[in-house]
Design a protein around this motif. Structure first.
Motif, PDB file in Angstrom:
ATOM      1  N   ASP A 144      49.022 -27.271   3.133  1.00  0.00           N
ATOM      2  CA  ASP A 144      48.959 -27.535   4.572  1.00  0.00           C
ATOM      3  C   ASP A 144      49.816 -26.492   5.290  1.00  0.00           C
ATOM      4  O   ASP A 144      50.857 -26.081   4.771  1.00  0.00           O
ATOM      5  N   GLY A 145      49.413 -26.106   6.485  1.00  0.00           N
ATOM      6  CA  GLY A 145      50.242 -25.178   7.247  1.00  0.00           C
ATOM      7  C   GLY A 145      49.444 -24.379   8.247  1.00  0.00           C
ATOM      8  O   GLY A 145      48.342 -24.766   8.655  1.00  0.00           O
ATOM      9  N   LYS A 146      49.995 -23.230   8.641  1.00  0.00           N
ATOM     10  CA  LYS A 146      49.375 -22.368   9.639  1.00  0.00           C
ATOM     11  C   LYS A 146      49.102 -20.997   9.033  1.00  0.00           C
ATOM     12  O   LYS A 146      49.954 -20.423   8.355  1.00  0.00           O
ATOM     13  N   VAL A 147      47.914 -20.458   9.293  1.00  0.00           N
ATOM     14  CA  VAL A 147      47.544 -19.137   8.792  1.00  0.00           C
ATOM     15  C   VAL A 147      48.330 -18.079   9.576  1.00  0.00           C
ATOM     16  O   VAL A 147      48.240 -17.995  10.800  1.00  0.00           O
ATOM     17  N   ILE A 177      57.935 -29.938   8.215  1.00  0.00           N
ATOM     18  CA  ILE A 177      57.230 -31.202   8.441  1.00  0.00           C
ATOM     19  C   ILE A 177      55.859 -31.244   7.772  1.00  0.00           C
ATOM     20  O   ILE A 177      55.201 -32.273   7.773  1.00  0.00           O
ATOM     21  N   ASN A 178      55.424 -30.118   7.185  1.00  0.00           N
ATOM     22  CA  ASN A 178      54.143 -30.104   6.484  1.00  0.00           C
ATOM     23  C   ASN A 178      54.261 -30.764   5.110  1.00  0.00           C
ATOM     24  O   ASN A 178      55.342 -30.826   4.529  1.00  0.00           O
ATOM     25  N   VAL A 179      53.127 -31.231   4.581  1.00  0.00           N
ATOM     26  CA  VAL A 179      53.056 -31.656   3.183  1.00  0.00           C
ATOM     27  C   VAL A 179      53.295 -30.412   2.336  1.00  0.00           C
ATOM     28  O   VAL A 179      52.690 -29.367   2.580  1.00  0.00           O
ATOM     29  N   HIS A 180      54.162 -30.500   1.330  1.00  0.00           N
ATOM     30  CA  HIS A 180      54.530 -29.321   0.544  1.00  0.00           C
ATOM     31  C   HIS A 180      53.930 -29.288  -0.858  1.00  0.00           C
ATOM     32  O   HIS A 180      54.361 -28.514  -1.705  1.00  0.00           O
ATOM     33  N   ILE A 208      67.733 -39.710   8.133  1.00  0.00           N
ATOM     34  CA  ILE A 208      67.739 -38.791   6.982  1.00  0.00           C
ATOM     35  C   ILE A 208      66.812 -39.299   5.882  1.00  0.00           C
ATOM     36  O   ILE A 208      66.050 -38.536   5.279  1.00  0.00           O
ATOM     37  N   LEU A 209      66.855 -40.617   5.618  1.00  0.00           N
ATOM     38  CA  LEU A 209      65.969 -41.195   4.603  1.00  0.00           C
ATOM     39  C   LEU A 209      64.506 -41.004   4.982  1.00  0.00           C
ATOM     40  O   LEU A 209      63.677 -40.618   4.148  1.00  0.00           O
ATOM     41  N   ILE A 210      64.166 -41.240   6.248  1.00  0.00           N
ATOM     42  CA  ILE A 210      62.787 -41.088   6.718  1.00  0.00           C
ATOM     43  C   ILE A 210      62.325 -39.638   6.572  1.00  0.00           C
ATOM     44  O   ILE A 210      61.188 -39.365   6.158  1.00  0.00           O
ATOM     45  N   LEU A 211      63.204 -38.673   6.898  1.00  0.00           N
ATOM     46  CA  LEU A 211      62.857 -37.252   6.782  1.00  0.00           C
ATOM     47  C   LEU A 211      62.587 -36.863   5.331  1.00  0.00           C
ATOM     48  O   LEU A 211      61.643 -36.119   5.043  1.00  0.00           O
ATOM     49  N   ILE A 212      63.412 -37.380   4.419  1.00  0.00           N
ATOM     50  CA  ILE A 212      63.205 -37.089   2.997  1.00  0.00           C
ATOM     51  C   ILE A 212      61.882 -37.688   2.519  1.00  0.00           C
ATOM     52  O   ILE A 212      61.116 -37.054   1.784  1.00  0.00           O
ATOM     53  N   LEU A 213      61.595 -38.915   2.939  1.00  0.00           N
ATOM     54  CA  LEU A 213      60.348 -39.574   2.537  1.00  0.00           C
ATOM     55  C   LEU A 213      59.126 -38.810   3.039  1.00  0.00           C
ATOM     56  O   LEU A 213      58.159 -38.607   2.303  1.00  0.00           O
ATOM     57  N   GLN A 214      59.176 -38.373   4.307  1.00  0.00           N
ATOM     58  CA  GLN A 214      58.013 -37.659   4.849  1.00  0.00           C
ATOM     59  C   GLN A 214      57.846 -36.296   4.197  1.00  0.00           C
ATOM     60  O   GLN A 214      56.739 -35.805   4.032  1.00  0.00           O
ATOM     61  N   PHE A 215      58.960 -35.664   3.790  1.00  0.00           N
ATOM     62  CA  PHE A 215      58.852 -34.350   3.163  1.00  0.00           C
ATOM     63  C   PHE A 215      58.165 -34.423   1.810  1.00  0.00           C
ATOM     64  O   PHE A 215      57.380 -33.548   1.451  1.00  0.00           O
ATOM     65  N   PHE A 216      58.456 -35.486   1.038  1.00  0.00           N
ATOM     66  CA  PHE A 216      57.902 -35.586  -0.310  1.00  0.00           C
ATOM     67  C   PHE A 216      56.623 -36.423  -0.364  1.00  0.00           C
ATOM     68  O   PHE A 216      56.183 -36.796  -1.452  1.00  0.00           O
ATOM     69  N   ARG A 217      56.021 -36.695   0.787  1.00  0.00           N
ATOM     70  CA  ARG A 217      54.775 -37.457   0.761  1.00  0.00           C
ATOM     71  C   ARG A 217      53.681 -36.636   0.067  1.00  0.00           C
ATOM     72  O   ARG A 217      53.667 -35.409   0.131  1.00  0.00           O
ATOM     73  N   ASN A 218      52.790 -37.343  -0.574  1.00  0.00           N
ATOM     74  CA  ASN A 218      51.720 -36.694  -1.330  1.00  0.00           C
ATOM     75  C   ASN A 218      50.409 -37.419  -1.063  1.00  0.00           C
ATOM     76  O   ASN A 218      49.953 -38.225  -1.874  1.00  0.00           O
TER      77      ASN A 218
END
Length: 227
Positions: free
Chosen positions: A71-74, A100-103, A44-54
């Motif tokens: 980031d994403g898909k057209v 899983i994309n950078v938000h 869970i910690l890893i998922l949160i970290l990857q979600f808020f990566r910049n």
């Protein structure tokens, strides 16, 4: 690097993870349950970290190009009637972001912010046809030297419950800089002039501040090409 919008959530998650690991270590006597709790907390910690990566990105700034804001898909390329600001036909390019994309949302072009508005709304799935008009969203319009006014819209989805928008009317912004953040999924729509050239295709994966989604077409050259 992690986005500032995630700092509070990351700290809380880190504290809860550390607490879960320690409690499992000292108070759970069954080895497989202890391991399961500790692994789940760390995942869970890893998922949160990857979600808020910049990730820091250097944009090749150009007044002749519109860069992907996220980031994403057209998922949409079509000519539509834009009813909030332009009230006329525009080319729409929509980019869907999975969890899983950078938000991070970034400015697709350099210019001056002419319009910035938040709209409360529903939380339909991001690919729903009406999500652009009915979901929670923010609309930002940038006046640019070549394209004129361009509009991009952050749209919340079924999972996204908070949109952050930094754009303020009157400020000058630079292509590729942070313009906001969408927490936990959704999409961004970009509305462009009809005479621009779209450089992406449906299903294509794009990178914010890197992928050129449209280029400027000189109206005079376009007119000459007809003869």
């Amino acid at each position: 690097m992690f986005h500032r919008e995630g700092q509070k959530i990351i700290l809380i998650t880190f504290f809860i993870t550390a607490l879960a690991v320690l409690l499992a270590h000292f108070f759970v006597n069954i080895p497989w349950i202890k391991l399961a709790i500790q692994i789940t907390a760390l995942v869970i910690l890893i998922l949160i970290l990857q979600f808020f990566r910049n990730p820091k990105r250097r944009s090749n700034k150009s007044f002749n190009e519109i860069l992907a804001p996220v980031d994403g898909k057209v998922v949409v390329i079509e000519e539509v009637e834009e009813t909030e600001y332009f009230k006329e036909k525009r080319k729409q390019v929509s980019i869907f972001m999975s969890p899983i994309n950078v938000h991070v949302t970034r400015y697709p072009a350099s210019g001056k912010v002419k319009y910035s508005k938040y709209h409360p709304g529903k939380y339909l799935v991001a690919w729903h046809p009406k999500s652009s008009e009915e979901n929670e969203r923010t609309t930002v319009v940038i006046g640019t030297p070549k394209f004129g006014d361009i509009l991009f819209r952050q749209i919340a989805g079924a999972m996204a419950r908070r949109i952050v928008n930094y754009a303020e009317v009157g400020e000058s912004v630079q292509q590729g800089e942070d313009s906001g953040f969408i927490k936990f999924g959704s999409r961004v729509d970009v509305f462009l002039p009809l005479n621009c050239q779209i450089n992406v295709s449906l299903g294509q994966k794009v990178k914010g501040a890197i992928t050129c989604i449209a280029t400027y077409v000189d109206p005079n050259e376009q007119e000459e090409s007809k003869y």
